[in-house]
Scaffold this motif. Structure first.
Motif, mmCIF file in Angstrom:
data_model
loop_
_atom_site.group_PDB
_atom_site.id
_atom_site.type_symbol
_atom_site.label_atom_id
_atom_site.label_comp_id
_atom_site.label_asym_id
_atom_site.label_seq_id
_atom_site.Cartn_x
_atom_site.Cartn_y
_atom_site.Cartn_z
ATOM 1 N N UNK A 15 0.839 -1.190 0.000
ATOM 2 C CA UNK A 15 0.000 0.000 0.000
ATOM 3 C C UNK A 15 0.877 1.244 0.000
ATOM 4 N N UNK A 16 0.645 2.207 -0.934
ATOM 5 C CA UNK A 16 1.536 3.380 -1.022
ATOM 6 C C UNK A 16 1.046 4.438 -0.046
ATOM 7 N N UNK A 17 1.940 4.934 0.805
ATOM 8 C CA UNK A 17 1.574 5.995 1.746
ATOM 9 C C UNK A 17 1.812 7.340 1.080
ATOM 10 N N UNK A 18 0.798 8.184 0.906
ATOM 11 C CA UNK A 18 1.051 9.509 0.308
ATOM 12 C C UNK A 18 1.923 10.334 1.247
ATOM 13 N N UNK A 19 2.945 10.979 0.689
ATOM 14 C CA UNK A 19 3.905 11.672 1.538
ATOM 15 C C UNK A 19 3.862 13.184 1.333
ATOM 16 N N UNK A 20 3.858 13.657 0.058
ATOM 17 C CA UNK A 20 4.117 15.072 -0.182
ATOM 18 C C UNK A 20 2.951 15.969 0.215
ATOM 19 N N UNK A 21 1.740 15.603 -0.115
ATOM 20 C CA UNK A 21 0.634 16.510 0.179
ATOM 21 C C UNK A 21 -0.034 16.190 1.506
ATOM 22 N N UNK A 22 0.441 15.188 2.188
ATOM 23 C CA UNK A 22 -0.097 14.953 3.520
ATOM 24 C C UNK A 22 0.641 15.875 4.470
ATOM 25 N N UNK A 23 0.064 16.091 5.633
ATOM 26 C CA UNK A 23 0.685 17.020 6.572
ATOM 27 C C UNK A 23 1.751 16.280 7.342
ATOM 28 N N UNK A 24 2.980 16.793 7.238
ATOM 29 C CA UNK A 24 4.061 16.210 8.006
ATOM 30 C C UNK A 24 3.937 16.652 9.452
ATOM 31 N N UNK A 25 4.409 15.815 10.341
ATOM 32 C CA UNK A 25 4.587 16.206 11.727
ATOM 33 C C UNK A 25 5.547 17.397 11.742
ATOM 34 N N UNK A 26 5.255 18.430 12.564
ATOM 35 C CA UNK A 26 6.134 19.617 12.539
ATOM 36 C C UNK A 26 7.597 19.326 12.882
ATOM 37 N N UNK A 27 7.871 18.157 13.440
ATOM 38 C CA UNK A 27 9.274 17.880 13.786
ATOM 39 C C UNK A 27 10.117 17.539 12.563
ATOM 40 N N UNK A 28 9.478 17.263 11.403
ATOM 41 C CA UNK A 28 10.247 16.909 10.202
ATOM 42 C C UNK A 28 10.954 18.138 9.643
ATOM 43 N N UNK A 29 12.233 17.961 9.212
ATOM 44 C CA UNK A 29 13.021 19.068 8.659
ATOM 45 C C UNK A 29 13.070 18.981 7.135
ATOM 46 N N UNK A 30 13.370 20.138 6.493
ATOM 47 C CA UNK A 30 13.467 20.185 5.023
ATOM 48 C C UNK A 30 14.770 19.555 4.546
ATOM 49 N N UNK A 31 14.769 18.886 3.376
ATOM 50 C CA UNK A 31 16.027 18.333 2.851
ATOM 51 C C UNK A 31 16.912 19.444 2.284
ATOM 52 N N UNK A 32 18.233 19.274 2.426
ATOM 53 C CA UNK A 32 19.189 20.272 1.951
ATOM 54 C C UNK A 32 19.875 19.738 0.701
ATOM 55 N N UNK A 33 19.756 20.455 -0.442
ATOM 56 C CA UNK A 33 20.282 19.913 -1.700
ATOM 57 C C UNK A 33 21.594 20.544 -2.135
ATOM 58 N N UNK A 34 21.941 21.731 -1.604
ATOM 59 C CA UNK A 34 23.123 22.426 -2.152
ATOM 60 C C UNK A 34 24.408 21.759 -1.699
#
Lengths: 382, 215
Positions: free
Chosen positions: B1-20
């Protein structure tokens, strides 16, 4: 840094840039990627990885139909035609210079993965031969003759075969532009009848056959057949050297997408053009060479990962072309990549600020995998 | 079963990924206090999944990606991106041809970088003030209203794309149409700039209703 230092020493011996704009001293490290030697006969390993210039009038005379589309666009944008001298081309030129023309014609098959520069190698060889004064029979893409043909007529010469007037007339027009003086010198050896009333007498120059084919489009394929036959018969006399350059030779032995009026599929032998070209590519004549290229890009019913002669030619084609000299064309070596990158920078083709940095260059090399076509496509929007 | 990730609300403890790449190449001593704290936080907290449009390439540009997304139809990002690259190449070719034919003194004035032209053209197309419909006493009025930066950029891109899609000949290809429009907008000419001026004039004409705005 070290590489540039060594390359500067060889440049001092080999002749520097031929770019006509002022050579500011800061541009000197870039100018080593050019060579002023525009005669392919004098290209050696010293010139490997460098770009040489072909004057635009020569391009129009020698290549009315041979160059890839993107290269033609590049010629128009940069206002010059620069071709890189690479190892496979130098190899073929060395073989051609040392070949004995009393022996039957040797067949060279240029193969390699997609976009590695097979067509450009063929164009380099064609340029060399036309500079040396050979008669060049250049078929730009044999795949164009086995697909997308709007008009197919039954041949009047042989009931089983099918004619393609459009493709034949286009090829005759380009052949005329590239080999003007030979058409005047070569004379026909037999009388040819075009239908009931028109005929070409014995001893008339080949130019008349070509003009007959262009005027009467219906008999253009037969005119092509006559031209090929005459040239093959007279090549062993030694008055001229013949180069048969075919791009996409695997089209001659595959399947076609054409169909007859009763919807049955057409196999390549039933087309006059393909039949006559197959006779040219056999090695029963002497006094020249046959240089061919395999191409998966335009091919029909072949998987996109196929690039070796065995896969693309199939059993029939391989047996027909056997024995041949295989010439693999690899991706750019690091030196050739530097050369191409330097040329794009110098011509202001790479406009993005980050493209001038080391990071940008490393990224371009990684993304393209040193493949010439991918590098060209990536450098386009940058 | 695929869990939707991007448009679901993340827990506020999750941090943004750093690409640079640059942020990972700095040695420990050069980091400031906040950056050291951020590094320690990243060791403990989970990180959100990186979206497909996030790239660490030096050539990536957020405006260009936004424009490509707006040009995309039914999720065909491959086609939209290839059209965008063909447009940039077309702009570059036209400008380079002009550059090589121009005499020496004019060569510096001709801009050949397609990214500079794109950014400048977008800036020229952005309206300063917009109109919004406000209903008062049964009637709807067109009220002049200040626009946020995001709204201005969106309007500029939207106008460019609709102009190319609708008001051109049916058989011309999108890269050709777009490159022509962008070059005209770069020189402050063309139908999109005209549309911007019309909007400004309407806003100036409806100045009397400006006090209807309550924000």
């Amino acid at each position: 840094q070290l590489d540039r230092g060594c390359a500067l020493h060889t440049a001092a011996r080999g002749g520097l840039s031929s770019v006509s704009s002022q050579d500011v001293p800061a541009q000197r490290p870039r100018a080593i990627f050019h060579t002023s030697e525009s005669d392919p006969a004098k290209h050696t390993e010293q010139h490997e990885g460098r770009l040489y210039n072909i004057p635009l009038e020569e391009v129009k005379a020698v290549f009315p139909h041979g160059l890839p589309h993107r290269f033609q666009q590049q010629i128009q944008t940069f206002n010059e035609a620069r071709v890189m001298v690479r190892k496979p081309a130098l190899e073929i030129l060395a073989y051609l210079k040392g070949s004995n023309f009393a022996h039957p014609a040797v067949r060279y098959v240029i193969y390699g993965e997609r976009g590695t520069g097979k067509t450009m190698t063929l164009c380099h060889v064609v340029h060399y031969c036309s500079r040396q004064g050979w008669l060049v029979l250049h078929v730009p893409d044999a795949h164009l003759w086995v697909k997308n043909c709007k008009e197919l007529f039954q041949s009047s010469y042989n009931k089983d075969r099918l004619d393609q007037p459009l493709q034949a007339s286009v090829w005759l027009k380009n052949f005329k532009t590239s080999n003007e003086r030979f058409l005047q010198e070569i004379k026909t050896q037999k009388k040819y009848m075009w239908g009931k009333r028109e005929s070409t007498e014995e001893g008339r120059p080949l130019r008349e056959v070509v003009e007959q084919g262009l005027a009467r489009v219906r008999s253009a394929s037969d005119a092509v057949g006559v031209v090929l036959r005459e040239i093959k018969q007279q090549s062993h006399r030694g008055s001229f050297r013949l180069l048969v350059a075919v791009d996409g030779v695997n089209a001659l032995w595959g399947r076609t997408t054409l169909s007859k009026e009763d919807k049955s599929p057409v196999s390549p032998e039933e087309l006059t053009l393909v039949h006559n070209l197959r006779k040219m590519v056999t090695n029963d004549w002497n006094g020249g060479a046959i240089v061919t290229t395999l191409s998966q890009t335009g091919s029909l019913f072949k998987p996109s990962s196929a690039y070796t002669p065995q896969e693309l030619l199939g059993k029939e084609g391989f047996d027909a072309l056997d024995p041949f000299v295989p010439i693999p064309v690899p991706n750019y070596s690091p030196r050739e990549f530097e050369s191409c990158y330097g040329y794009y920078l110098e011509r202001k083709w790479l406009q993005h600020e980050k493209a001038h940095t080391e990071d940008g260059k490393a990224e371009l090399q990684f993304l393209s995998g040193s493949n010439p076509r991918q590098l060209d496509r990536l450098a386009g929007p940058l | 079963r695929i869990m939707p990730v991007r448009w679901s609300r993340y827990n506020p403890s999750y941090l943004e990924p750093e690409a640079k790449k640059e942020s990972y190449q700095k040695p420990l001593e050069e980091l400031t206090e906040e950056e050291r704290e951020h590094m320690e936080l990243k060791a403990v907290r989970p990180i959100k999944a990186a979206p497909p449009s996030l790239s660490s390439s030096v050539f990536s540009d957020p405006m260009i990606s936004k424009f490509t997304n707006m040009m995309m139809k039914s999720g065909n990002k491959v086609l939209a991106r290839s059209l965008m690259s063909q447009t940039l190449e077309a702009i570059k070719r036209k400008q380079l041809e002009k550059y090589h034919k121009a005499p020496e003194n004019e060569k510096e004035t001709i801009e050949c970088n397609p990214y500079v032209i794109f950014h400048q053209a977008l800036k020229n197309c952005q309206p300063i003030i917009g109109l919004s419909n406000i209903t008062k006493g049964g009637k709807t009025y067109q009220v002049p209203v200040p626009l946020t930066d995001n709204r201005k950029r969106f309007l500029a891109m939207k106008w460019l794309i609709t102009e190319c899609r609708e008001n051109k000949h049916r058989r011309t290809l999108m890269p050709e149409k777009l490159s022509q429009e962008l070059l005209l907008a770069f020189n402050n000419e063309g139908p999109v700039i005209k549309k911007k001026h019309i909007l400004h004039k309407m806003a100036e004409a409806n100045r009397a209703y400006a006090h209807f705005r309550w924000w």
